[in-house]
Every structure is written in C-alpha cells, then in structure tokens.
Write an enzyme that holds these catalytic residues in place. Structure first.
Site, PDB file in Angstrom:
ATOM      1  N   THR A   1       0.815  -1.127   0.150  1.00 45.35           N
ATOM      2  CA  THR A   1      -0.092  -0.042   0.080  1.00 45.35           C
ATOM      3  C   THR A   1       1.061   1.173   0.199  1.00 45.35           C
ATOM      4  O   THR A   1       2.035   1.364   0.453  1.00 45.35           O
ATOM      5  CB  THR A   1      -0.905   0.072   1.387  1.00 45.35           C
ATOM      6  OG1 THR A   1      -1.869  -0.826   0.957  1.00 45.35           O
ATOM      7  CG2 THR A   1      -1.577   1.252   1.476  1.00 45.35           C
TER       8      THR A   1
ATOM      9  N   ARG B   1     -14.914  -5.289   0.085  1.00 48.52           N
ATOM     10  CA  ARG B   1     -14.399  -4.905   1.715  1.00 48.52           C
ATOM     11  C   ARG B   1     -13.528  -3.563   1.331  1.00 48.52           C
ATOM     12  O   ARG B   1     -12.936  -3.269   0.552  1.00 48.52           O
ATOM     13  CB  ARG B   1     -13.411  -5.652   2.013  1.00 48.52           C
ATOM     14  CG  ARG B   1     -12.913  -5.372   3.645  1.00 48.52           C
ATOM     15  CD  ARG B   1     -11.045  -5.018   3.066  1.00 48.52           C
ATOM     16  NE  ARG B   1     -10.499  -4.581   4.391  1.00 48.52           N
ATOM     17  CZ  ARG B   1      -9.362  -4.132   4.159  1.00 48.52           C
ATOM     18  NH1 ARG B   1      -8.624  -3.688   3.066  1.00 48.52           N
ATOM     19  NH2 ARG B   1      -8.624  -4.012   5.474  1.00 48.52           N
TER      20      ARG B   1
ATOM     21  N   THR C   1      -0.567   2.703   6.758  1.00 49.60           N
ATOM     22  CA  THR C   1      -0.703   1.294   5.988  1.00 49.60           C
ATOM     23  C   THR C   1      -0.814   0.397   7.243  1.00 49.60           C
ATOM     24  O   THR C   1      -0.133   0.403   8.264  1.00 49.60           O
ATOM     25  CB  THR C   1       0.539   1.312   5.608  1.00 49.60           C
ATOM     26  OG1 THR C   1       0.510   0.043   4.753  1.00 49.60           O
ATOM     27  CG2 THR C   1       1.885   1.452   6.002  1.00 49.60           C
TER      28      THR C   1
ATOM     29  N   GLY D   1      -5.986  -2.677   7.901  1.00 50.68           N
ATOM     30  CA  GLY D   1      -7.101  -1.416   7.989  1.00 50.68           C
ATOM     31  C   GLY D   1      -8.149  -1.346   8.979  1.00 50.68           C
ATOM     32  O   GLY D   1      -8.457  -0.246   9.507  1.00 50.68           O
TER      33      GLY D   1
END
Ligand code: ASP
Length: 315
Positions: free
Chosen positions: A185, A213, A236, A239
């Site tokens: 990410t 999601r 990051t 989540g």
C-alpha cells in the site's frame, strides 16, 4: 539526523522524527509488512529503486515550487504505476481474483476526496483528487467508468491491473500455503514552500479480502487525514484496526487538545490504539513546520524520507 527510538511494549514500535531540513518536506511509505527475511536482496533492491523514483517524483514538484497536493499525487502515481506495490497496477487481488482500489487525498484546507472499490481508473489517486476538485462529495464507492472518463482520466481493463505475481500470491493464499503479506500500500505526505501540507494514500487492500471490503485508506480520519493546525498523515497496515482506532484523527486530536508534538502524538496513538493482536502497521506524517515522523509497529515498512545525509530508505 533522523532520531530512531525503540519502545519495547506492547510490541516494538520504531519511530523516526526528522526536523525540517529544507523549505519543503516529503515522506512516503510503500506498505507495512511482515518478517524482515521475507525479501531477497534482489527484490529489496527493486523496492528500493521504486521508492527512490517515487520520492524524486514528489521532490521535483516541491523543488520547483509546486503544491504539497501536487507532490503527494505525483509520488503516489509513480508507485501506482510500479507493479511491485499494492496500488494501481499490481495491486493485491480480492478473493475472487479481481482488483478493487481504494484511494484518498486531503489538504490543509480540509478538502478531501476519496474512492473505494474502484475498478476502472488507471490511477486511483487521480480519481480521488477529481472527487475533491470536481464534486461536492468526499467518498464515492464503486465509481462508474464513465465518471472517470468524464473527468478526462485514463481508464484500464482489469487485465492491466492484475499481475502474474499477484495471481500466484492469491493461489497460495487460497491453498493455505501462505499468510497474506501486506507490503505495498502506498502513501505520501508533503509540506510545500508555502507551508501547505497534504496527503495521498492508495491501495488494493488486503490480499484475498472479501469483494467489496473497504479498508482504512479512503476513510478520512482513519488511514488518511490532513489538518492545517496539526498534520498530514498516511497509514498502512491492518485497515480494520486503523478504522476502529480512528488512528489518523487520534494523532491530530492529541496535537490539538493536548498540545503534543507530532512525534509524541504518533507514539502515544500507536501505543493506545494499535494494541490488538492484528493491529500491525505504520504511517508517515508531516507537521505544518515541516517535521517528518515515520513510524511502524509492523516488523517492517517500506518508506522514504530525507535525513541529514540524504534520502533514507526503509525496506
Ligand atoms: N491498510 C490497507 C487496507 O487495510 C492495507 C495495507 O496498508 O497494506 O486496506
């Protein structure tokens, strides 16, 4: 010089706080990850090259007097185009093998734009920025292809985003031979020569996640946040933990209500909010004075920021 501190409990947190070294500041991350040994030397070098390229893409904008928002978008776009990172092309695949992007941008005027479950835009960060600039909304879910093309943004078919490496990763996860690694990410924070700050974050989410999601990245105040009197921050990691802890906003609140420095606020939020077993991750943040803080409690995190002796790369 970047100061590194280690805190022993509840899990090791590593934190670098760098005072402003120029009229502008920039920091990026390329995702929180697992064990340090999981990367071969060759692969680590490829990631380092990608991080450096992205750092330079943002720095040239700031050096030329460009805005913090332009700089974070240029940085993140570079990482989205790099198939190694979990954003744009090469993003992690959802359980059904498709790519669904999340992205967000925010600046110190309180302007924000975000997209979730995006399937068409070549550069999700551009679409998030277009939401900020062209609409009265903050977050669009499953934005239509026509919306992107209507805003003159490039679109791509799913095949463009899906790489062989991600297909293999998904197969292994499905065969229960691999815990899903998270690296990749991406996010960036910047302060420009005019003292403006901004943030951008972009991701494919967690490998093998349920279709539909939405992670923390496009959730303002969770994985992405900026506020003129406190900070710009991009997160990051797991989540769900960042959403539950409202991590980005919690850091800002500590600065605003307690008068904490950025470094103290980050450390205290990580210790207070990222304590659960699955609460692993990291962040890059910049204060309005240009102080940069990079921190993670995950075993590793890819990042780039400026130290006294040049660009510091974490892999
Ligand atoms: N935070 C991202 C998400 O949960 C994943 C990551 O940072 O690797 O979607």
């Amino acid at each position: 010089m970047a100061d590194e501190e280690s805190i022993a409990r509840p899990r090791e947190t590593r934190l670098w706080a760098t005072p402003p070294l120029r009229e502008y500041s920039l920091a990026l991350h390329g995702g929180a990850g697992g064990r340090i040994e999981e990367l071969s030397t060759e692969r680590r070098e490829s990631f380092e090259a990608g991080l450096r390229r992205a750092y330079l893409a943002g720095r040239v904008v700031l050096e030329d007097g460009g805005s913090a928002l332009d700089a974070v978008c240029a940085t993140v776009e570079q990482l989205e185009d790099d198939p190694l990172f979990n954003a744009g092309r090469g993003a992690a695949l959802a359980a059904d093998g498709s790519v669904e992007h999340d992205a967000a941008v925010m600046d110190d005027d309180g302007r924000a734009g975000a997209i979730a479950v995006s399937r068409h835009a070549k550069n999700p960060v551009r679409l998030a920025r277009a939401v900020l600039e062209n609409s009265s909304h903050v977050l669009l879910v499953d934005p239509a292809r026509d919306l992107a093309t209507g805003w003159d943004l490039e679109v791509r078919e799913q095949e463009y985003f899906i790489t062989e490496a991600r297909k293999v990763q998904l197969e292994r996860i499905h065969a229960l031979r691999l815990a899903a690694p998270r690296h990749g990410t991406v996010g960036a924070v910047a302060r420009d020569r005019d003292g403006r700050i901004a943030v951008a974050t972009s991701t494919g989410g967690m490998a093998a996640q349920s279709t539909g999601r939405v992670g923390d990245s496009p959730v303002i105040g969770a994985g992405t946040y900026a506020r003129g009197d406190s900070l710009a921050v991009s997160c990051t990691g797991e989540g769900e933990a960042f959403i539950r802890g409202v991590v980005s906003y919690d850091i800002a609140a500590r600065m605003r209500y307690l008068g904490a420095t950025l470094a103290d606020a980050v450390r205290d939020t990580v210790l207070a909010e990222l304590t659960a077993k699955d609460a692993s991750g990291g962040l890059v943040a910049v204060a309005p004075d240009g102080t940069v803080v990079v921190a993670h409690n995950s075993p590793t995190m890819f990042a780039a920021f400026e130290g006294q002796d040049g660009v510091v790369l974490l892999t």
